[in-house]
Scaffold this active site. Sequence first.
Site: not given
Ligand code: GRF
Length: 210
Positions: A111, A146
Amino acid sequence: MRDGFRVAVLASGTGTNLQAILDTVHGRDGIEVVGVGSDRPAAKALERAAGAGVETDVFPIENYGDREARDAAMGDWIEGHGADLIVLAGYMQLLSPGFVGRFPNRIVNVHPALLPSFPGLDAIGQALEHGVGVTGVTVHFVDEGVDSGPIILQRPIPIPPDRDREALEAAIHATEHALLPEAVRLIAAGRVKINPENPRIVRIRPESQE
Ligand code: GRF
């Protein structure tokens, strides 16, 4: 480490976190990514998985009728691959309680904030709007809430003085790409333990005590 640690990854989007896992964890120290699943057939993450020779499958909600049925099929697929750990790498769907209950403390999420601050969508925007000076990245176990499960790893990131979103996003993503693979390595090595007296607290055993 025990023989072989199997990882399933769920991703909805571009999959840069998946790529970091494929590049730095997959095929090392007995850790294998055995499958990448997505709710979106067009997710770039699926191409990345295929590029690494990893099996993929898609679970669009339209094919199942409701989230419970979709998650049940996805859970069967994951179990069929003998996964020890499920990594949410930009998986943008809320998982049903049935799915979370089926894999207790075996699902991790990354996150883009220092939880419990700024859970939910657009955590980076939330941090910028709130006026905090520091945000960061959290890797946590997934529970029924969440972004509320036990925290495994966190790394702070200062907000740039000009509060430039692009610069902050770049710093956060670079940190995610280090922290999520690190959490997978630690879990695979058996070094991540939930405190039995307080299941919100995670302890990382130092390497020297292995
Ligand atoms: C990331 O910023 C993650 O923190 C969030 O969704 C984004 C996914 O990016 N949960 P990616 O698809 O790995 O480039």
